[in-house]
Design an enzyme around this catalytic site. Structure first.
Site, PDB file in Angstrom:
ATOM      1  N   ASP A 292      37.358   8.600 -28.842  1.00  6.34           N
ATOM      2  CA  ASP A 292      38.198   9.551 -28.108  1.00  6.34           C
ATOM      3  C   ASP A 292      39.583   8.960 -27.834  1.00  6.34           C
ATOM      4  O   ASP A 292      39.782   7.740 -27.908  1.00  6.34           O
ATOM      5  CB  ASP A 292      37.484   9.849 -26.771  1.00  6.34           C
ATOM      6  CG  ASP A 292      37.895  11.161 -26.133  1.00  6.34           C
ATOM      7  OD1 ASP A 292      38.808  11.814 -26.643  1.00  6.34           O
ATOM      8  OD2 ASP A 292      37.278  11.515 -25.108  1.00  6.34           O
TER       9      ASP A 292
ATOM     10  N   ASP B 118      37.684  20.679 -26.425  1.00 10.22           N
ATOM     11  CA  ASP B 118      36.951  20.499 -25.166  1.00 10.22           C
ATOM     12  C   ASP B 118      36.483  21.834 -24.618  1.00 10.22           C
ATOM     13  O   ASP B 118      35.744  21.882 -23.636  1.00 10.22           O
ATOM     14  CB  ASP B 118      37.854  19.821 -24.128  1.00 10.22           C
ATOM     15  CG  ASP B 118      37.739  18.311 -24.204  1.00 10.22           C
ATOM     16  OD1 ASP B 118      36.905  17.822 -24.984  1.00 10.22           O
ATOM     17  OD2 ASP B 118      38.485  17.618 -23.484  1.00 10.22           O
TER      18      ASP B 118
HETATM   19  C1  DGJ Z   1      37.508  14.187 -23.615  1.00 12.55           C
HETATM   20  C2  DGJ Z   1      36.458  14.640 -24.597  1.00 12.55           C
HETATM   21  O1  DGJ Z   1      36.930  15.637 -25.413  1.00 12.55           O
HETATM   22  C3  DGJ Z   1      35.215  15.048 -23.828  1.00 12.55           C
HETATM   23  O2  DGJ Z   1      34.258  15.575 -24.697  1.00 12.55           O
HETATM   24  C4  DGJ Z   1      34.697  13.839 -23.124  1.00 12.55           C
HETATM   25  O3  DGJ Z   1      34.299  12.882 -24.054  1.00 12.55           O
HETATM   26  C5  DGJ Z   1      35.769  13.279 -22.191  1.00 12.55           C
HETATM   27  N1  DGJ Z   1      36.997  13.054 -22.881  1.00 12.55           N
HETATM   28  C6  DGJ Z   1      35.319  11.997 -21.566  1.00 12.55           C
HETATM   29  O4  DGJ Z   1      36.303  11.418 -20.826  1.00 12.55           O
END
Ligand code: DGJ
Length: 733
Positions: A477, A547
């Protein structure tokens, strides 16, 4: 697939699978564009070259009595700067005397089998017999700077790839302030421009508008390709739809700052340029050094947007994604299930609930390391938090494995929290501008991956974690855009290289970890889909698409993403209802069918499921597993556009079209519904099909033209799906 040079007429012709691309040397060695479109069988296109004396346009050939020829109006392949072409330039080189004029002329060319690598940049690849490459070397006579323009065509794909290598063959140091990877001039502007724009949780929304005089620019200056603009654009004929009309697609294989210019000039010709964003870019190139600019993937379709997308998809699946055939286990992700609030025991409970449903992998998302109990601290402290995970990752992995499940883990290596041990030890490892405030975003700063020491540290610490337990999947990420970009190690004259060096550092780190852990399945993520580009896909075959897990929102995001990216590259999860991002309630069936579009999983507290929901989920997993190969490797057809009404529909088709998996989603439940028919555009007109559920037989012609009847959809059943298999392969006798 062939590349020829007609030396008499000085014409290059590149024939791909079904297309031709033609260039010609104009007087003085200017490399000009003549044609790109459906295959043509002759090189003699010189008659298309027409010039006219136009006021206020320079005439490089005036000494030869030619006042018609001007760089300002010529259709070119790699236009220079400051020498009479007033449109956007592809290259600008600054010389020690302060001059910036750059004029690239033909020097030589070479045609070879196969496809070159751009390492350390990501790029497509092909076997010797499956591709053919043309390298044309241009030179700027004053500085001696050379540009190798590479063009590759492929045996099995309707795409053309381009990239550029700049070489300083002169005697003194120069600065590159603009190096676009490709330029292409069309002789008209009868186009609509399609781009994929958005924001966090709303990525890759399709926007279409007529091109207009002047410049349209899509770009990122965020250090990643971004949620806001994707490094993709398409020019389509004004009447183009999914099945009809012309479409030219362009996609940059790069994950950092990019720019794509679309310029319509005063005589209504259209220029497109794509490459590293020239803003805040300046590369010092000493005598003898070279600079490689990223690859652009270009495709042409005369059968609308659907064919354009499938050209990209097939090409990426075959020639870019290195792990296309790695299985994508059905997973449960801890993020929306528990956020930061978990322990070994609660994770094992989640894993047990998941395994009873048929889920195959537990992914421990953010929160397993350092003192990370919220999003304000501990990024960089990549050691297990034993207060939460007693016995560490190895105990967790062993117990999860003993349930017959795999373990996956989240990391965010490129970032650091101010409140972390790593920051206490190495504040100089952050990107930062001297005497300026280091701005936080989501309470985090960005590490300077243009530094080798930082990359080495990250490689060591992440490798240690991965070796400590049986971890079979990594979600990588990154959760902020970059700002105050300057490196503490670079000389002042090299500071404007930092953006690009930083993304090269990311690529290098990714590649080292891939090499060391070849069995791990990597998933890319950038606060959802903020770095969803072909560059990252080279390292991680699938990406967290957004997200936003609301299925209604996701349909649009996934449809937009599918304009250029294959379904195999999207990760998609079923989450709880009401949805955590939008608060919307949706039926579990809808959530499931929407999430089938990609690497499938769940992201919810499974302990809250009713028995009925558990049964639905067991069934969903069975359906997904029996279609996963078709979803990953099949062709994707967009059938009903979610941007236009209360429904969406799509279909996966096998290469032979002997299997079709169709889904229709109604967005809102409405009373006294009209009764809809939907045409299955991917049915093969020469085949007969059986609906696998009802046993009803249809001819391909009927499915394609008369369509199927969608039943009334109400309440919890706002989704209709069916599958067709070929019957009577020898025809009805
Ligand atoms: C952003 C990601 O897109 C989420 O799925 C998750 O992993 C969060 N970060 C965790 O901080």
């Amino acid at each position: 697939m062939t590349i020829t040079f007609d030396s008499k007429n000085e014409i290059f012709k590149l024939d791909g699978f079904t297309t031709s691309y033609v260039m010609k040397l104009f007087p003085g060695g200017v490399l000009s564009h003549l044609y790109y479109g459906n295959y043509i069988n002759d090189t003699n296109l010189g008659y298309l070259v027409r010039f006219k004396d136009r006021g206020f346009s320079g005439n490089p050939l005036e000494a030869r009595g030619n006042r018609g020829y001007s760089l300002d109006t010529a259709t070119q392949e790699y236009p220079g700067f400051g020498v009479g072409d007033y449109r956007t330039a592809a290259i600008t080189v600054e010389l020690p005397d302060g001059s910036t004029a750059t004029d690239m002329r033909y020097k030589c060319h070479n045609i070879f089998k196969g496809k070159h690598s751009l390492a350390p940049l990501p790029s497509s690849s092909a076997n010797e017999d499956d591709a053919c490459t043309l390298k044309i070397t241009l030179v700027d006579g004053t500085s001696g700077v050379e540009a190798d323009l590479f063009y590759t065509v492929f045996k099995d794909s309707d795409v053309l790839t381009r990239n550029v290598v700049i070489r300083n063959a002169g005697n003194y140091t120069v600065y590159l302030s603009r190096i676009m990877s490709a330029a292409l001039d069309f002789h008209h502007s009868d186009f609509h421009l399609i781009t994929l724009n958005g924001r966090w949780a709303c990525e890759r929304q399709i926007e279409r508008r007529p091109v207009h005089h002047g410049i349209s620019l899509i770009e990122s200056m965020r250090g990643n390709s971004s949620h806001q603009y994707n490094p993709f654009l398409a020019f389509v004929s004004p009447n183009a739809d999914e099945e009809n009309g012309e479409a030219y697609g362009f996609n940059l294989v790069y994950s950092g700052n990019f720019a794509a210019f679309c310029e319509v000039d005063p005589i209504s010709q259209t220029r497109v340029l794509m490459g590293i964003n020239p803003t805040d870019f300046k590369w010092c190139l000493m005598s003898g050094e070279s600079f490689t600019a990223p690859e652009v993937v270009i495709t042409y379709s005369s059968n609308g947007l659907g064919q354009m997308s499938r050209n990209f998809h097939r090409f990426y699946n075959k020639h870019l994604l290195r792990d296309i055939n790695k299985r994508r286990p059905v997973l449960i992700n801890s993020w929306e299930a528990a956020y930061f609030d978990f322990t070994t025991d609660s994770l094992l409970t989640l894993a047990k609930q998941a395994s009873e449903l048929g889920i195959e992998m537990l992914v421990v998302d953010d929160g397993w390391f350092g003192e990370r109990n919220n999003d304000k601290c501990a990024l960089g402290d990549w050691y297990v938090n034993e207060k939460k995970l007693k016995g560490g990752l190895s105990r967790l992995a062993n117990e999860v494995n003993s349930m017959g499940m795999k373990l996956g883990l989240w990391i965010e290596p490129e970032m650091i929290s101010k409140d972390s041990r790593l920051f206490e030890e190495h504040p100089e490892w952050c990107l930062q501008v001297n005497n300026r405030h280091m701005q936080e975003s989501r309470s985090q700063l960005a590490l300077d991956l243009s530094r080798q020491d930082v990359c080495d540290y990250l490689y060591d610490v992440i490798s240690r974690v991965l070796k400590s337990a049986n971890i079979e999947y990594i979600k990588w990420d990154i959760n902020r855009s970059l700002s105050e970009v300057q490196s503490q190690l670079s000389e002042p004259n090299r500071q404007r290289e930092t953006w690009h060096r930083n993304i090269l550092g990311v690529y290098g780190l990714f590649e080292r970890l891939r090499q060391t852990f070849p069995d791990i399945l990597f998933e890319g993520c950038c606060g959802g889909g903020g770095r969803f580009d072909p560059g990252m896909m080279y390292f991680a075959p699938q990406h967290w698409t957004s997200d936003n897990t609301d299925p209604i929102e996701r349909i649009k995001i996934q449809m937009g993403t599918s304009l250029t990216y294959p379904i195999s590259a999207m990760a998609s999860h079923v989450s709880s209802s009401p949805n955590h991002q939008t608060g919307r309630c949706t039926p579990l069936h809808t959530r499931g069918y929407v999430a089938f579009t990609g690497g499938f999983g769940y992201e919810m507290d499974l302990g809250k499921l009713t028995d009925e929901e558990k049964e639905i989920i067991k069934e969903q997993i069975k359906i997904y597993k029996s279609h996963e190969d078709l979803i990953r490797n099949g062709d994707f057809y967009r059938i009903k556009n979610p941007f236009e009404g209360n429904s969406a529909a799509w279909c996966f088709a096998s290469a032979q079209k002997d299997r079709l998996f169709f889904t229709y989603v109604q967005i809102l439940s409405i009373p006294n519904q009209p009764l809809y028919r939907v045409r299955i555009s991917c049915a093969d007109e020469n085949k007969w099909y059986k609906d696998t559920k009802t046993g009803d037989i249809y001819s391909g012609l009927v499915l394609k033209h008369a369509g199927i009847a969608i039943p009334e959809l109400l309440g919890d059943f706002l989704t209709y799906s069916c599958e067709f298999e070929e019957v009577f392969p020898n025809g009805i006798v």
